[in-house]
Design an enzyme around this catalytic site. Structure first.
Site, PDB file in Angstrom:
ATOM      1  N   HIS A   1     -95.168 112.078  19.628  1.00 53.25           N
ATOM      2  CA  HIS A   1     -94.831 111.049  20.609  1.00 53.25           C
ATOM      3  C   HIS A   1     -96.019 110.108  20.797  1.00 53.25           C
ATOM      4  O   HIS A   1     -97.158 110.565  20.943  1.00 53.25           O
ATOM      5  CB  HIS A   1     -94.483 111.692  21.960  1.00 53.25           C
ATOM      6  CG  HIS A   1     -93.019 111.953  22.147  1.00 53.25           C
ATOM      7  ND1 HIS A   1     -92.504 113.212  22.315  1.00 53.25           N
ATOM      8  CD2 HIS A   1     -91.954 111.104  22.199  1.00 53.25           C
ATOM      9  CE1 HIS A   1     -91.178 113.130  22.464  1.00 53.25           C
ATOM     10  NE2 HIS A   1     -90.827 111.862  22.397  1.00 53.25           N
TER      11      HIS A   1
ATOM     12  N   GLU B   1     -95.852 117.474  19.229  1.00 51.13           N
ATOM     13  CA  GLU B   1     -94.834 118.394  19.742  1.00 51.13           C
ATOM     14  C   GLU B   1     -94.843 119.704  18.948  1.00 51.13           C
ATOM     15  O   GLU B   1     -94.876 119.696  17.736  1.00 51.13           O
ATOM     16  CB  GLU B   1     -93.442 117.748  19.670  1.00 51.13           C
ATOM     17  CG  GLU B   1     -93.316 116.451  20.447  1.00 51.13           C
ATOM     18  CD  GLU B   1     -93.511 116.643  21.950  1.00 51.13           C
ATOM     19  OE1 GLU B   1     -93.413 117.797  22.421  1.00 51.13           O
ATOM     20  OE2 GLU B   1     -93.784 115.638  22.643  1.00 51.13           O
TER      21      GLU B   1
ATOM     22  N   CYS C   1     -85.228 112.276  20.852  1.00 49.70           N
ATOM     23  CA  CYS C   1     -86.419 112.734  20.125  1.00 49.70           C
ATOM     24  C   CYS C   1     -86.334 114.235  19.829  1.00 49.70           C
ATOM     25  O   CYS C   1     -86.488 114.661  18.685  1.00 49.70           O
ATOM     26  CB  CYS C   1     -87.684 112.445  20.936  1.00 49.70           C
ATOM     27  SG  CYS C   1     -88.052 110.681  21.102  1.00 49.70           S
TER      28      CYS C   1
ATOM     29  N   ARG D   1     -80.493 111.475  30.653  1.00 49.69           N
ATOM     30  CA  ARG D   1     -80.448 110.808  31.958  1.00 49.69           C
ATOM     31  C   ARG D   1     -79.836 109.417  31.829  1.00 49.69           C
ATOM     32  O   ARG D   1     -79.304 108.870  32.780  1.00 49.69           O
ATOM     33  CB  ARG D   1     -81.857 110.704  32.548  1.00 49.69           C
ATOM     34  CG  ARG D   1     -81.954 111.427  33.868  1.00 49.69           C
ATOM     35  CD  ARG D   1     -83.342 111.389  34.437  1.00 49.69           C
ATOM     36  NE  ARG D   1     -84.323 112.054  33.584  1.00 49.69           N
ATOM     37  CZ  ARG D   1     -85.562 112.327  33.948  1.00 49.69           C
ATOM     38  NH1 ARG D   1     -85.976 111.996  35.156  1.00 49.69           N
ATOM     39  NH2 ARG D   1     -86.402 112.926  33.144  1.00 49.69           N
TER      40      ARG D   1
END
Lengths: 205, 205, 205, 205
Positions: free
Chosen positions: C167, C78, C141, C88
């Site tokens: 990840h 990342e 995250c 969500r």
């Protein structure tokens, strides 16, 4: 109220760019706002120059940039632009930057300042496939949104212009010509989507 | 010349099925052929009964069945049907077969007998995303194509009817309502695709 | 030199989290640096508290957080964390924020401060599928990486700690249990990848 | 009991083929059966010749062919082979057939005769990502399975040999070298999967 809506020139071997095809087909007035349409070169530097020139010429109240995201199945409403240029292929001027900033010594990123959540909700309510996106990539699209947001951040208090970016899929005939089995969207639906997006920008301040 | 074109009833929680929406919107005459339209239930057994009844009633020269393939980015022209029923969800009659044949003691598979390659080429030439497919799945769609081809294979020599199957993507409003980011296609493009497919069946014997 | 490497607790109905499985299997010393391992709760608030406590306790020179990205085919390095929480599904504490900042009145985003490009290049050179990523999502995250980078940005000049996030895909048995056909990666390869990543952080300042 | 297990030579610019790497690493005896290993050229014609020669030489009780499916996230157990050759790229002999049969005047397709459902269930129970597949493509893999099943169908009653095909994903270092973000699987897991598959063939008659 004036809204500047931009599309890009074709790139990557394509002969049309759906972003400009959709933008040029917009009505000249949406939700009471005047729509200024501008085709922007798919070049890191010249795209920013063209945007600044259009801003100077028209003094818009808000800016919506539109670009092509080949491979996307839906309208993507971008939430953030990052201060990074990294190109897998050269832009239309032959420039291929790697891991460079858009603007030196500027913030790492800016959030879009148009109502991205409301636009997405309205598009889906209208039956148009749409999703919020958290990466506009590292090519000319992200570059233009970052530059627009940076310029706006430098404005005097109260004078900042709201800026946002929407990615559109391939048109069907682009997908039909591609080797891979890419998704696409009709021009009519793209135009309807951009019209709703602009209307939302006008109405949701 | 008469062409029977079928679409399916909605299933899997959807309120419309794009296959029937596209079929019902076809002209009554394409390339000089009469088009007979029939909506078929999304049920393993009743779909075959409905097809046989339509064949008996209309004595078509060719049959084009159309079904929904949610998640497909393009028109899929099916080349083969296999003698297998395996359902992940029950059909609209609540029947959920696992690893059963469509027809006992019949061949493992039949190739479609419409000009699948020409249809695909014409669709892409017309700017419509399309691809040949080598699996129509193991649900009601494959079941119907297998049954049609099996029936035709039992006809007296010279009387066999050409049969084929085309899968269409979600309509945009189905994709917009889905949780996942599914591709879609406009109804107009589906209708254009089916019109070209039927025209190709008429012209390419 | 001390490197703090964190993994997350299981979430979303899973019984293990590959990020912690891979982190706990790391050697206690990599490229001459001491490795401090810490399991972090998959909760927006508690994850930040746990990270701060580990920083206070161990005063690491660099931090590498690791998380699960179910559906990814490769190691994702990342590059950026954004000041946004949007969930969500609820986190493990039942908290489900929508469009909220991680830190009030803080910058929109921070770039990772570990050598992301070199890590990616070294991983691929070692035969490990890896890619740079420009969105760590909007769940726990991204929240943890943003918090780590924000904390580091508040440190006195010269005292800032380099922070990054990687990840990892599903483990094979997670993918085997999933309904969909998800990609996966062996634990051995994940451990090798993290070892290379930590070594690169130690060597490339 | 003798089981012939085949893998393919590299093709498409790759320097290894995971199918042969996994096959060559199998034990010489699995579940009490002797394992005969054979590397098959990735050529439409020569692959069939090589398979027939191996059958003649070893008179196996069952045949499991293994091939590479670059892009697959999981082990794919093929249920059907079709009588069609259609190549997007030339095979290793430079032969690129379009819409031709594997065997003239032979059935359109054959179902695999190994216990595909049980193999899939056992693999998933063992934590190995696996799925039934209803299309082995139209390249050399489908060609070989079709030829094996056709040969077996021609045998005298009671002498037919059970035949099946399994597709394996890329190895991690193939995926790491690819431009796109392809999924992969470790060699160890592939070997474990093939061992379970062969064991299931031995035990489930």
């Amino acid at each position: 109220m004036k809204i500047l809506v931009t599309g890009f020139t074709p790139f990557g071997g394509e002969t049309i760019n759906p972003s400009w095809e959709a933008v040029r087909a917009l009505d000249d007035s949406i939700a009471g706002a005047d729509i200024i349409k501008c085709e922007i070169p798919t070049e890191f530097e010249a795209s920013i120059d063209a945007l600044k020139a259009a801003i100077d010429a028209h003094q818009p109240n808000a800016i919506l940039c539109v670009g092509q995201f080949g491979g996307s199945p839906s309208i993507q409403i971008e939430r953030v632009a990052i201060n990074l240029r990294d190109a897998r292929t050269p832009d239309n001027a032959g420039f291929q930057p790697h891991d460079q900033p858009v603007v030196d010594s500027a913030p790492d990123a800016f959030f879009s300042t148009i109502p991205t959540r409301q636009i997405t909700d309205r598009l889906r309510a209208a039956g148009i496939p749409a999703a919020l996106s958290y990466s506009a990539g590292t090519y000319v699209c992200n570059n233009l949104l970052y530059a627009a947001l940076y310029e706006s951040s430098q404005a005097e208090k109260g004078n900042s212009v709201r800026c946002g970016f929407i990615h559109v899929p391939y048109l069907p005939d682009q997908a039909a010509a591609a080797v891979s089995n890419a998704p696409s969207m009709s021009l009519e639906l793209m135009v309807q989507a951009l019209t709703i997006a602009v209307g939302t920008i006008v109405e949701c301040r």
